[in-house]
Design an enzyme around this catalytic site. Structure first.
Site, mmCIF file in Angstrom:
data_model
loop_
_atom_site.group_PDB
_atom_site.id
_atom_site.type_symbol
_atom_site.label_atom_id
_atom_site.label_comp_id
_atom_site.label_asym_id
_atom_site.label_seq_id
_atom_site.Cartn_x
_atom_site.Cartn_y
_atom_site.Cartn_z
ATOM 1 N N HIS A 104 0.831 -1.210 0.000
ATOM 2 C CA HIS A 104 0.000 0.000 0.000
ATOM 3 C C HIS A 104 0.862 1.256 0.000
ATOM 4 O O HIS A 104 2.080 1.188 0.211
ATOM 5 C CB HIS A 104 -0.927 0.017 1.209
ATOM 6 C CG HIS A 104 -0.234 -0.363 2.493
ATOM 7 N ND1 HIS A 104 -0.313 -1.627 3.024
ATOM 8 C CD2 HIS A 104 0.577 0.330 3.337
ATOM 9 C CE1 HIS A 104 0.396 -1.694 4.147
ATOM 10 N NE2 HIS A 104 0.959 -0.506 4.351
ATOM 11 N N GLN A 178 -4.394 4.318 3.869
ATOM 12 C CA GLN A 178 -3.373 3.495 3.212
ATOM 13 C C GLN A 178 -3.997 2.623 2.125
ATOM 14 O O GLN A 178 -4.190 1.415 2.333
ATOM 15 C CB GLN A 178 -2.725 2.551 4.233
ATOM 16 C CG GLN A 178 -1.615 3.150 5.035
ATOM 17 C CD GLN A 178 -1.263 2.239 6.211
ATOM 18 O OE1 GLN A 178 -2.139 1.633 6.827
ATOM 19 N NE2 GLN A 178 -0.001 2.156 6.520
ATOM 20 N N ASP A 180 -4.559 0.109 -0.851
ATOM 21 C CA ASP A 180 -3.741 -0.982 -1.379
ATOM 22 C C ASP A 180 -3.396 -0.742 -2.842
ATOM 23 O O ASP A 180 -4.240 -0.276 -3.621
ATOM 24 C CB ASP A 180 -4.511 -2.310 -1.301
ATOM 25 C CG ASP A 180 -4.355 -2.985 0.042
ATOM 26 O OD1 ASP A 180 -4.146 -2.262 1.043
ATOM 27 O OD2 ASP A 180 -4.438 -4.228 0.099
ATOM 28 N N ARG A 208 12.648 -6.235 4.767
ATOM 29 C CA ARG A 208 11.508 -6.927 5.365
ATOM 30 C C ARG A 208 10.331 -6.542 4.486
ATOM 31 O O ARG A 208 10.011 -5.365 4.335
ATOM 32 C CB ARG A 208 11.280 -6.445 6.787
ATOM 33 C CG ARG A 208 9.947 -6.913 7.408
ATOM 34 C CD ARG A 208 9.702 -6.130 8.684
ATOM 35 N NE ARG A 208 8.537 -6.523 9.445
ATOM 36 C CZ ARG A 208 7.361 -5.891 9.391
ATOM 37 N NH1 ARG A 208 7.170 -4.882 8.564
ATOM 38 N NH2 ARG A 208 6.369 -6.274 10.182
ATOM 39 N N ASP A 210 6.868 -5.998 3.979
ATOM 40 C CA ASP A 210 5.751 -5.761 4.877
ATOM 41 C C ASP A 210 4.442 -6.285 4.278
ATOM 42 O O ASP A 210 4.175 -6.075 3.097
ATOM 43 C CB ASP A 210 5.657 -4.232 5.094
ATOM 44 C CG ASP A 210 4.535 -3.845 6.012
ATOM 45 O OD1 ASP A 210 4.643 -4.139 7.210
ATOM 46 O OD2 ASP A 210 3.547 -3.260 5.526
ATOM 47 N N GLU A 217 -5.965 -9.448 -4.866
ATOM 48 C CA GLU A 217 -7.328 -9.725 -4.408
ATOM 49 C C GLU A 217 -7.999 -10.606 -5.458
ATOM 50 O O GLU A 217 -7.800 -10.384 -6.659
ATOM 51 C CB GLU A 217 -8.155 -8.434 -4.261
ATOM 52 C CG GLU A 217 -7.572 -7.407 -3.314
ATOM 53 C CD GLU A 217 -6.350 -6.692 -3.893
ATOM 54 O OE1 GLU A 217 -6.285 -6.515 -5.139
ATOM 55 O OE2 GLU A 217 -5.452 -6.332 -3.112
ATOM 56 N N GLU A 252 6.920 -10.746 6.040
ATOM 57 C CA GLU A 252 6.046 -10.533 7.185
ATOM 58 C C GLU A 252 4.684 -11.101 6.825
ATOM 59 O O GLU A 252 3.897 -10.475 6.113
ATOM 60 C CB GLU A 252 5.904 -9.042 7.519
ATOM 61 C CG GLU A 252 5.213 -8.835 8.853
ATOM 62 C CD GLU A 252 4.068 -7.813 8.837
ATOM 63 O OE1 GLU A 252 3.503 -7.573 9.922
ATOM 64 O OE2 GLU A 252 3.730 -7.263 7.776
ATOM 65 N N HIS A 319 7.782 -3.447 16.900
ATOM 66 C CA HIS A 319 7.146 -2.133 16.993
ATOM 67 C C HIS A 319 5.618 -2.217 16.971
ATOM 68 O O HIS A 319 4.937 -1.228 17.159
ATOM 69 C CB HIS A 319 7.618 -1.266 15.817
ATOM 70 C CG HIS A 319 7.149 -1.826 14.504
ATOM 71 N ND1 HIS A 319 7.718 -2.954 13.936
ATOM 72 C CD2 HIS A 319 6.148 -1.445 13.679
ATOM 73 C CE1 HIS A 319 7.085 -3.241 12.800
ATOM 74 N NE2 HIS A 319 6.133 -2.334 12.613
HETATM 75 C C1 NOJ Z 1 2.853 -4.123 9.302
HETATM 76 C C2 NOJ Z 1 3.619 -3.190 10.147
HETATM 77 O O1 NOJ Z 1 4.472 -3.913 10.975
HETATM 78 C C3 NOJ Z 1 2.668 -2.345 10.936
HETATM 79 O O2 NOJ Z 1 3.361 -1.504 11.797
HETATM 80 C C4 NOJ Z 1 1.830 -1.556 10.004
HETATM 81 O O3 NOJ Z 1 0.878 -0.824 10.730
HETATM 82 C C5 NOJ Z 1 1.130 -2.487 9.015
HETATM 83 N N1 NOJ Z 1 2.044 -3.357 8.401
HETATM 84 C C6 NOJ Z 1 0.434 -1.684 7.948
HETATM 85 O O4 NOJ Z 1 1.334 -0.946 7.218
#
Ligand code: NOJ
Length: 911
Positions: A104, A178, A180, A208, A210, A217, A252, A319
């Protein structure tokens, strides 16, 4: 093997640029600030930094809301400053990966603005819809993909949000600010590949990725893990492998391991090098909450084998909220009850708290971190948790776990002269204070990381051996055991009784790791064959390391080890003590131990003292600590330590160092006062000679005799024993030792003759507690008096023999035998240093030993002692035999000394 195999065993450290260190005083952390703290991270043992997004962003989602993928956030610093940071990290052997939110953008991104303009143009008829491929995902109804769950359920009610300016709904798996990206648009695919290229060219070592499961989709699906997503990730990987070999990708994907493994891809189409193991994390916390670790076992059973070279990323905190998506309802309820009793502590499906507040104590944190660092996988630490930073549940979203790093006690904890957002929580704890305290959680982290690197390889498999109150597994020849309860636990795992304090842990090296370090130590008389050696007990020692009780051939030995199996006390000895690397790595604190032991008995250890190794390694290992001597027992015997037995009686005797504190716990040790400015008799005899001659001034042997007599008088309780019974005991023992030492029958007959002669004299002979192992090394001279030390008896004798009463002649015989040794060794040393051929092979003057013996006995008598010559003779023989047997096993080069003495007494020895 992948060129990025560096990541397989690396220790990662997640650090937010924004809140680590401000270098320019604007209240925002930056690249230069982070660079200035690299030394700290290197010291800690970090191999790779993970930086959450540092791109231009409104920071409404911690930077995961990207406004421009190709520029840095101006508050964090310029691209050049980032390059500088990367160079500085690389110069320290550290790598750096960054987060890349592929899924996103922020609504502040230019792509979004252009998208809205385009849609408005289509609606206005100025753009032909056929010429436009959207970069984002749109709907006119907002009803599609209804099976996709809402992730941020605290803030969002739907994955669709209506955009009034274009009259359509847009798709977002996270915040509504945010949207997508539409990966069905080839331009999006290419642009994002270029984003990776751009930063990898700058020197990043990987990403990483994310939120990777959500790139595509499709109708009728939950929008996760679609084949198209995997195909795109395989393209990303192929590009990285080809253009940036050695760079890594980590996925992730907060999902079950059976789904996540797909993100490693296949041999033909690899995807990520590493994936986070999300479900393991809450189960570690669940184990501590429930006080039993079975849920860890269950999730690992459900974790498929990884393809070669693939590795899990493991973590406790990061985090984000501590996500509870990957547990069942009952488990989630237990976790909330224990860790987030206040609603404010929860966020989305998870808990917004840091590690220390969650687990409640530094001990529990250290235990959990040790678990993380010894399990297979590459561990990820989260900045600030290493010093036990707190959180602030009243800050919005997950900002409460993202507050600035606390460096010192100054304004804003040394993070910035300015106030900041998120704000600095406190100056306590802080890095500076933690660095100054070897017992801090920070030092524990460093020690664990160092040890981990010394023993665990990425390829080491593991085998879980206990999953109850103690979670334990074997890996790389180390038994790793963790007590997930607050109470001490003692369990038998892998045949070893493991004793752990509440939330204690131990990395117990197994026999094959321990034995090479034991064999060759003077205190160790067991086998060198690992099948004949057993670790009986392992006790984690709060002053560093683990005490092992090792059994071989019926004897028990004590070794204090780290995970590699080396003997830490011996290391201390080798390095001169106090601050050697091995001790520091495991936080061995001999001084702290002595301080605590003395405090229990009302004594204090004053001043800034160090532990200094003393004496030769034999049955004990001793250190001088301030004005005390601590002796660690290396051979274990049952019953009361003979030295402790006589402690009270000797308390007022000026010629005896008595035990003031002793410990029968994990570590078996005694503390005695140090005799100031003293030198031991052995040293003096070698330096000066026993009796004054041309090359030396001699030693006060008569005074020594008198001191021994006074000690004997102090210990004398008027007991007597039948001479015959005493000789029977001696006889039995001598025959045993003689057989052990391979003496022939003729020699044994000789022994009996000497004993028969000793039968002459009074029927009843005085017996009492004696020193039991008296020799020149056990007496100290402080220029005015002799002090006897180490009232423990012979190291190799049975406990009963050591605690029993003996004739005082035993001590005199021991001392006389050591006169012989000192004289022989002195002659040998003099011969070695004297290069004149005439002196080579010089032998000691037998007259010296005789003279010294005479002086000793005279002194003894003059101070009130009685010498029973016949018995003395028997004890001399007994002692010489004991020495002969000892030398045979430990120092064959020295065998000739007792052999000569035996010959003089008419006993032949095999050569
Ligand atoms: C995963 C991230 O670790 C998190 O901090 C974030 O809010 C979401 N992705 C959405 O970007």
């Amino acid at each position: 093997m992948s060129a990025a195999n560096w990541c397989e065993n690396a220790v990662f450290y997640e650090v937010l640029v924004r809140t680590f260190q401000d270098s320019n005083g604007d209240g925002v952390g930056d690249f230069e600030g982070l660079e200035s703290r690299l030394d700290y991270l290197q010291w800690l043992g970090v191999d790779c930094l993970w930086l959450p997004p540092f791109f231009a962003s409104p920071l409404d989602d911690g930077g995961y809301d990207v406004a421009d993928f190709l520029s840095t956030h101006p508050d964090f610093g310029s691209g050049e400053q980032l390059s500088h940071l990367l160079d500085a990290a690389h110069a320290r052997g550290m790598r750096v990966i960054a987060d890349l939110p592929l899924n996103h953008t922020s609504i502040a991104h230019q792509w979004w603005r252009e998208e809205l303009e385009a849609l408005r143009a289509i609606d206005a008829g100025t753009l032909d819809a056929a010429d436009f491929t959207p970069r984002y995902v749109w709907s006119t109804t907002g009803e599609e993909y209804a099976d996709a769950r809402v992730i941020f359920e605290d803030t969002e009610t739907s994955n669709w949000t209506f955009e009034p300016s274009v009259g359509r709904f847009y798709w977002h798996r996270f915040f509504s600010h945010q949207p997508d990206l539409n990966y069905d648009n080839p331009a999006v695919q290419e642009d994002m590949l270029d984003v990776l290229r751009f930063w990898l060219r700058k020197g990043l070592d990987g990403f990483r990725l994310d939120a990777v499961p959500y790139l595509y989709e499709r109708h009728g699906t939950n929008g996760e893990n679609l084949p198209e997503t995997h195909a795109y990730l395989a393209r990303v990987r192929a590009m990285v492998d080809e253009e940036f070999p050695g760079c890594m990708l980590i996925a992730e994907a907060n999902q079950w391991p059976r789904d996540v493994v797909d993100y490693f891809g296949s041999e033909e189409a690899p995807e990520c090098h590493m994936c986070f193991h999300f479900p393991l994390m809450p189960r570690i916390f669940l184990s501590f909450a429930r006080g039993e670790a079975s849920s860890i076992d269950r999730i690992l059973t459900d974790t498929p084998q990884l393809p070669a070279g693939a590795v899990w990323g493991t973590f406790l905190r990061n985090h984000d909220e501590l996500t509870l998506e990957m547990v069942d309802d009952v488990e989630r309820a237990d976790l909330y009850a224990r860790y987030a009793p206040e609603p404010r502590m929860r966020a989305n499906v998870g808990i917004r708290r840091r590690l220390l507040p969650l687990l409640g104590s530094a001990e529990a944190v250290e235990c959990a971190v040790a678990m993380l660092l010894s399990m297979p996988g590459a561990p990820f630490l989260y900045y600030g948790d290493e010093i036990g930073m707190a959180d602030d549940i009243w800050l919005v979203d997950r900002d409460g776990v993202r507050t600035p790093m606390q460096w010192d006690g100054s304004t804003n904890a040394g993070f910035s002269p300015q106030s900041s957002y998120p704000p600095v929580l406190s100056t306590v704890p802080n890095v500076q204070a933690a660095l100054a305290d070897p017992a801090s959680l920070l030092h524990a982290h460093r020690r664990l990381i160092t040890q981990r690197k010394a023993v665990f390889d990425a390829s080491d498999d593991w085998c879980i051996v206990a999953c109850t109150k103690v979670f334990a597994f074997e890996r790389a020849g180390v038994l790793c055991a963790f007590n997930v309860t607050a109470e001490p636990q003692s369990v038998t795992v892998s045949g070893i009784e493991v004793c752990l304090p509440g939330y204690g842990y131990a990395w117990v090296p197994l026999v094959d790791r321990v034995l090479p370090h034991l064999v060759g130590q003077r205190f160790y008389g067991g086998s060198a064959d690992s099948s004949a050696v057993r670790i009986v007990r392992a006790e984690s020692w709060q002053f560093g390391g683990v005490w092992l009780t090792v059994e071989s051939a019926g004897a028990l030995y004590r070794t204090l080890v780290d995970a590699t199996g080396r003997d830490l006390l011996a290391q201390y000895a080798a390095d001169g003590g106090g601050d050697d690397a091995a001790g520091a790595e495991v936080g061995m604190d001999v001084v702290g131990y002595v301080r605590a032991l003395l405090a229990e008995r009302g004594h204090t250890l004053v001043g800034d003292v160090r532990a200094q190794r003393v004496g030769g390694e034999q049955s004990n290992t001793s250190f001088i600590v301030g004005s005390w001597v601590v002796k660690f027992q290396r051979r274990l015997s049952e019953g009361v330590n003979p030295e402790v037995l006589v402690a009270d009686a000797l308390a007022d005797c000026p010629h005896a160092a008595h035990v003031v504190a002793h410990d029968e716990g994990a570590c078996v040790a005694t503390v005695v006062p140090l005799v100031d400015d003293a030198r031991d008799g052995w040293e003096l005899a070698l330096e000066r000679g026993l009796v004054g001659d041309d090359s030396g001034e001699g030693v006060d042997v008569a005074g020594l005799g008198a001191a021994i007599a006074r000690v004997h008088a102090t210990l004398d309780e008027g007991h007597v024993q039948r001479r015959e019974d005493l000789l029977d005991c001696l006889r039995e023992r001598m025959i045993r030792t003689g057989t052990q030492a391979g003496l022939g029958d003729a020699s044994k007959t000789g022994l009996l003759e000497v004993l028969a002669n000793a039968g002459a004299g009074a029927d009843q002979v005085p017996v009492q507690h004696v020193h039991g192992d008296l020799h020149l090394g056990q007496v100290l001279w402080d220029s005015s008096r002799w002090v006897l030390i180490d009232f423990e008896g012979e190291p190799a004798a049975t406990p009963a023999e050591r605690a029993a009463e003996h004739s005082p002649m035993k001590d005199l015989a021991g001392m006389i035998r050591s006169f012989d040794y000192a004289t022989q060794v002195r002659a040998r040393e003099n011969a070695a240093s004297d290069s004149t051929p005439a002196n080579a092979g010089a032998s000691a003057d037998a007259g010296v030993v005789e003279q010294a013996t005479q002086a000793l006995l005279d002194g003894y008598r003059q101070a009130g002692g009685t010498v029973d010559k016949a018995l003395l003779q028997a004890y001399l023989l007994d002692k010489a035999l004991y020495e002969y047997d000892y030398e045979l096993h430990y120092r064959p080069d020295f065998r000739y000394i007792p052999a000569r003495a035996l010959r003089a007494l008419g006993i032949a020895t095999p050569e």
